[in-house]
Design a protein around this motif. Structure first.
Motif, PDB file in Angstrom:
ATOM      1  N   SER A 161      -4.327  35.460  17.454  1.00  0.00           N
ATOM      2  CA  SER A 161      -3.295  34.451  17.226  1.00  0.00           C
ATOM      3  C   SER A 161      -2.880  34.400  15.763  1.00  0.00           C
ATOM      4  O   SER A 161      -1.875  33.768  15.428  1.00  0.00           O
ATOM      5  N   LYS A 162      -3.630  35.054  14.894  1.00  0.00           N
ATOM      6  CA  LYS A 162      -3.348  34.961  13.459  1.00  0.00           C
ATOM      7  C   LYS A 162      -1.976  35.513  13.107  1.00  0.00           C
ATOM      8  O   LYS A 162      -1.316  35.019  12.186  1.00  0.00           O
ATOM      9  N   ILE A 163      -1.514  36.544  13.821  1.00  0.00           N
ATOM     10  CA  ILE A 163      -0.248  37.163  13.434  1.00  0.00           C
ATOM     11  C   ILE A 163       0.946  36.257  13.701  1.00  0.00           C
ATOM     12  O   ILE A 163       2.031  36.487  13.148  1.00  0.00           O
ATOM     13  N   THR A 164       0.761  35.228  14.518  1.00  0.00           N
ATOM     14  CA  THR A 164       1.827  34.249  14.701  1.00  0.00           C
ATOM     15  C   THR A 164       1.486  32.916  14.053  1.00  0.00           C
ATOM     16  O   THR A 164       2.312  32.321  13.363  1.00  0.00           O
ATOM     17  N   MET A 165       0.266  32.439  14.241  1.00  0.00           N
ATOM     18  CA  MET A 165      -0.095  31.092  13.791  1.00  0.00           C
ATOM     19  C   MET A 165      -0.503  31.024  12.318  1.00  0.00           C
ATOM     20  O   MET A 165      -0.456  29.951  11.712  1.00  0.00           O
ATOM     21  N   ALA A 166      -0.918  32.139  11.739  1.00  0.00           N
ATOM     22  CA  ALA A 166      -1.400  32.104  10.355  1.00  0.00           C
ATOM     23  C   ALA A 166      -0.552  32.952   9.416  1.00  0.00           C
ATOM     24  O   ALA A 166      -0.920  33.148   8.255  1.00  0.00           O
ATOM     25  N   GLY A 182       6.961  44.281  13.623  1.00  0.00           N
ATOM     26  CA  GLY A 182       5.876  44.577  12.699  1.00  0.00           C
ATOM     27  C   GLY A 182       4.913  45.643  13.186  1.00  0.00           C
ATOM     28  O   GLY A 182       3.939  45.958  12.499  1.00  0.00           O
ATOM     29  N   GLY A 183       5.170  46.189  14.367  1.00  0.00           N
ATOM     30  CA  GLY A 183       4.308  47.257  14.881  1.00  0.00           C
ATOM     31  C   GLY A 183       3.256  46.788  15.855  1.00  0.00           C
ATOM     32  O   GLY A 183       2.398  47.570  16.273  1.00  0.00           O
ATOM     33  N   GLY A 184       3.299  45.499  16.239  1.00  0.00           N
ATOM     34  CA  GLY A 184       2.372  44.986  17.236  1.00  0.00           C
ATOM     35  C   GLY A 184       2.960  45.082  18.630  1.00  0.00           C
ATOM     36  O   GLY A 184       4.088  45.542  18.821  1.00  0.00           O
ATOM     37  N   SER A 185       2.200  44.639  19.606  1.00  0.00           N
ATOM     38  CA  SER A 185       2.670  44.624  20.987  1.00  0.00           C
ATOM     39  C   SER A 185       2.593  43.194  21.514  1.00  0.00           C
ATOM     40  O   SER A 185       1.936  42.337  20.923  1.00  0.00           O
ATOM     41  N   ASN A 186       3.283  42.957  22.606  1.00  0.00           N
ATOM     42  CA  ASN A 186       3.348  41.611  23.169  1.00  0.00           C
ATOM     43  C   ASN A 186       2.396  41.427  24.333  1.00  0.00           C
ATOM     44  O   ASN A 186       2.289  42.290  25.209  1.00  0.00           O
ATOM     45  N   HIS A 187       1.691  40.302  24.320  1.00  0.00           N
ATOM     46  CA  HIS A 187       0.918  39.838  25.463  1.00  0.00           C
ATOM     47  C   HIS A 187       1.889  39.123  26.386  1.00  0.00           C
ATOM     48  O   HIS A 187       3.115  39.212  26.213  1.00  0.00           O
ATOM     49  N   ARG A 188       1.391  38.403  27.380  1.00  0.00           N
ATOM     50  CA  ARG A 188       2.291  37.677  28.279  1.00  0.00           C
ATOM     51  C   ARG A 188       3.115  36.651  27.504  1.00  0.00           C
ATOM     52  O   ARG A 188       2.675  36.123  26.492  1.00  0.00           O
ATOM     53  N   TYR A 189       4.313  36.389  28.008  1.00  0.00           N
ATOM     54  CA  TYR A 189       5.200  35.430  27.367  1.00  0.00           C
ATOM     55  C   TYR A 189       4.881  33.995  27.776  1.00  0.00           C
ATOM     56  O   TYR A 189       5.161  33.062  27.040  1.00  0.00           O
ATOM     57  N   GLY A 190       4.338  33.822  28.964  1.00  0.00           N
ATOM     58  CA  GLY A 190       4.042  32.479  29.429  1.00  0.00           C
ATOM     59  C   GLY A 190       3.059  32.512  30.575  1.00  0.00           C
ATOM     60  O   GLY A 190       2.520  33.564  30.938  1.00  0.00           O
ATOM     61  N   LEU A 191       2.841  31.367  31.171  1.00  0.00           N
ATOM     62  CA  LEU A 191       1.906  31.257  32.285  1.00  0.00           C
ATOM     63  C   LEU A 191       2.439  31.899  33.563  1.00  0.00           C
ATOM     64  O   LEU A 191       1.669  32.089  34.511  1.00  0.00           O
ATOM     65  N   GLU A 215      -9.351  44.797  26.385  1.00  0.00           N
ATOM     66  CA  GLU A 215      -8.767  44.047  25.276  1.00  0.00           C
ATOM     67  C   GLU A 215      -9.869  43.262  24.584  1.00  0.00           C
ATOM     68  O   GLU A 215     -10.656  42.588  25.240  1.00  0.00           O
ATOM     69  N   ALA A 216      -9.926  43.386  23.269  1.00  0.00           N
ATOM     70  CA  ALA A 216     -10.905  42.628  22.485  1.00  0.00           C
ATOM     71  C   ALA A 216     -10.222  41.429  21.848  1.00  0.00           C
ATOM     72  O   ALA A 216      -9.068  41.510  21.412  1.00  0.00           O
ATOM     73  N   SER A 217     -10.945  40.312  21.797  1.00  0.00           N
ATOM     74  CA  SER A 217     -10.392  39.097  21.210  1.00  0.00           C
ATOM     75  C   SER A 217     -11.512  38.320  20.539  1.00  0.00           C
ATOM     76  O   SER A 217     -12.665  38.403  20.950  1.00  0.00           O
ATOM     77  N   GLY A 218     -11.147  37.564  19.502  1.00  0.00           N
ATOM     78  CA  GLY A 218     -12.137  36.744  18.807  1.00  0.00           C
ATOM     79  C   GLY A 218     -12.600  37.388  17.514  1.00  0.00           C
ATOM     80  O   GLY A 218     -12.906  38.590  17.485  1.00  0.00           O
ATOM     81  N   ASN A 219     -12.615  36.615  16.447  1.00  0.00           N
ATOM     82  CA  ASN A 219     -13.064  37.072  15.128  1.00  0.00           C
ATOM     83  C   ASN A 219     -12.247  38.261  14.627  1.00  0.00           C
ATOM     84  O   ASN A 219     -12.765  39.164  13.975  1.00  0.00           O
ATOM     85  N   THR A 232      -0.592  36.494  21.122  1.00  0.00           N
ATOM     86  CA  THR A 232      -1.072  35.636  22.198  1.00  0.00           C
ATOM     87  C   THR A 232       0.007  34.600  22.516  1.00  0.00           C
ATOM     88  O   THR A 232       1.121  34.676  22.015  1.00  0.00           O
ATOM     89  N   ARG A 233      -0.350  33.591  23.340  1.00  0.00           N
ATOM     90  CA  ARG A 233       0.568  32.480  23.608  1.00  0.00           C
ATOM     91  C   ARG A 233       0.478  31.389  22.544  1.00  0.00           C
ATOM     92  O   ARG A 233       1.143  30.367  22.657  1.00  0.00           O
ATOM     93  N   LYS A 234      -0.292  31.605  21.507  1.00  0.00           N
ATOM     94  CA  LYS A 234      -0.390  30.630  20.423  1.00  0.00           C
ATOM     95  C   LYS A 234       0.786  30.858  19.470  1.00  0.00           C
ATOM     96  O   LYS A 234       0.704  31.631  18.508  1.00  0.00           O
ATOM     97  N   THR A 235       1.888  30.188  19.795  1.00  0.00           N
ATOM     98  CA  THR A 235       3.122  30.298  19.030  1.00  0.00           C
ATOM     99  C   THR A 235       3.683  28.906  18.782  1.00  0.00           C
ATOM    100  O   THR A 235       3.285  27.945  19.433  1.00  0.00           O
ATOM    101  N   LEU A 236       4.627  28.811  17.860  1.00  0.00           N
ATOM    102  CA  LEU A 236       5.260  27.514  17.605  1.00  0.00           C
ATOM    103  C   LEU A 236       6.143  27.142  18.791  1.00  0.00           C
ATOM    104  O   LEU A 236       6.906  27.982  19.291  1.00  0.00           O
ATOM    105  N   PRO A 237       6.061  25.908  19.275  1.00  0.00           N
ATOM    106  CA  PRO A 237       6.876  25.506  20.420  1.00  0.00           C
ATOM    107  C   PRO A 237       8.362  25.783  20.185  1.00  0.00           C
ATOM    108  O   PRO A 237       8.907  25.465  19.134  1.00  0.00           O
ATOM    109  N   GLY A 238       8.980  26.416  21.172  1.00  0.00           N
ATOM    110  CA  GLY A 238      10.391  26.739  21.093  1.00  0.00           C
ATOM    111  C   GLY A 238      10.702  28.073  20.451  1.00  0.00           C
ATOM    112  O   GLY A 238      11.814  28.589  20.579  1.00  0.00           O
ATOM    113  N   LEU A 239       9.728  28.660  19.740  1.00  0.00           N
ATOM    114  CA  LEU A 239       9.991  29.901  19.004  1.00  0.00           C
ATOM    115  C   LEU A 239       9.231  31.104  19.566  1.00  0.00           C
ATOM    116  O   LEU A 239       9.200  32.161  18.940  1.00  0.00           O
TER     117      LEU A 239
END
Length: 301
Positions: free
Chosen positions: A283-288, A157-166, A259-263, A139-146
């Motif tokens: 967001s867990k794969i980036t934020m957690a 890691g075998g995942g795919s990318n959502h949008r990069y920004g707004l 697309e499913a999201s949440g929990n 998701t867009r939940k990433t560390l600022p600048g990274l």
């Protein structure tokens, strides 16, 4: 992952991030500990070793950190980004002026440990659903600048990318819908505004909203916080709406993606994937993601 499909990092992006990190670490006076204890004539040889199982990501930034400090530092890569590694496995050998090796060490490791952690955690989610058509996405939940490098690590890691920004895709969320006056009104307005190459996704939290969304023909519908039973209903409704059989549904290009999201957790992602949604965002794969334990060990003698 085939080498022809590996994601790439822009050298300009790498240089900018590394210089920013080095400037932050070296501050106004430089590495005063190293200057005080290590003579300018001393040399060092070291190895970067993984201390855990994981997926490597961030080697280009680690290399750039050493070279930015001192072009005389030599880095021999013993692994590549995207490799799965084991405890004790050497990722790189570094040699050159000791002051330079030690001053660049922390910045190099910070990038490598963090991004390898993102790649490794993503791989755990991706492995859980590897035999299903669903893909885990960030998701867009990433560390600022990274964001760019974290999304790079997600792909390794075998995942795919959502949008990069707004600015690169439309994602109509609940607040947009509330202000716009409804799901279909928001989608119609987005279609009228966006260019023909811009994808339009809308978030819904009920099957009634999904039915309304389908009539407005977005590219993707995000099914927010729905349990597996409701997700299964949503997929079946999507099949019937597009008049597709089970076999044709997964391959069809001219249909709305779901697309499913949440929990989304390691213990829930399998059940979500088995509903036949196309993407599962978290967001867990980036934020957690915990860092991957990697050390730089100086070789003595």
């Amino acid at each position: 992952m085939s080498s022809t499909h590996l994601p790439q990092l822009s050298p300009i992006l790498v240089e900018d991030l590394v210089r920013m990190a080095l400037a932050e670490d070296l501050g106004r006076a430089g590495d005063i500990t190293t200057y005080a204890t290590i003579g300018p004539e001393m040399t060092a040889t070291a190895a970067m070793n993984s201390r855990e199982h994981g997926v490597v990501a961030g080697l280009p930034l680690a290399v750039a950190a050493f070279r930015a400090i001192d072009p005389r530092v030599k880095v021999e890569l013993l692994a590549e980004d995207g490799d799965r590694v084991a405890p004790g496995q050497a990722l790189a050998r570094i040699s050159g002026p000791a002051r330079s090796v030690l001053s660049a060490e922390r910045v190099a490791l910070n990038f490598l440990m963090h991004l390898s952690g993102v790649a490794s955690y993503t791989a755990r989610f991706a492995d859980e659903i590897a035999d299903t058509p669903a893909r885990v996405t960030c998701t867009r939940k990433t560390l600022p600048g990274l964001r760019a490098v974290e999304k790079y690590a997600v792909r390794l890691g075998g995942g795919s990318n959502h949008r990069y920004g707004l600015d690169d895709a439309v994602l109509i969320k609940d607040n947009h819908i509330a202000v716009a006056g409804g799901v279909s009104k928001a989608i119609d307005a987005a279609r009228a505004y966006a260019g023909h190459l811009v994808k339009v996704e809308v978030e819904v939290d009920s099957l009634d909203q999904m039915r309304e969304a389908l009539t407005a023909a977005p590219d993707v519908i995000l099914l927010d916080n729905m349990d597996p039973a409701t997700l299964t209903e949503a997929v079946e409704f999507n099949r019937r709406f597009h008049q597709l059989s089970g076999a044709d549904y997964a391959k069809a290009r001219a249909r709305v993606l779901l697309e499913a999201s949440g929990n989304v957790r390691l213990d829930t992602i399998r059940a979500i994937a088995e509903t036949a949604v196309d993407f599962i965002s978290t967001s867990k794969i980036t934020m957690a993601a915990p860092t991957l334990d990697i050390g730089l060990d100086i070789e003595i003698g």
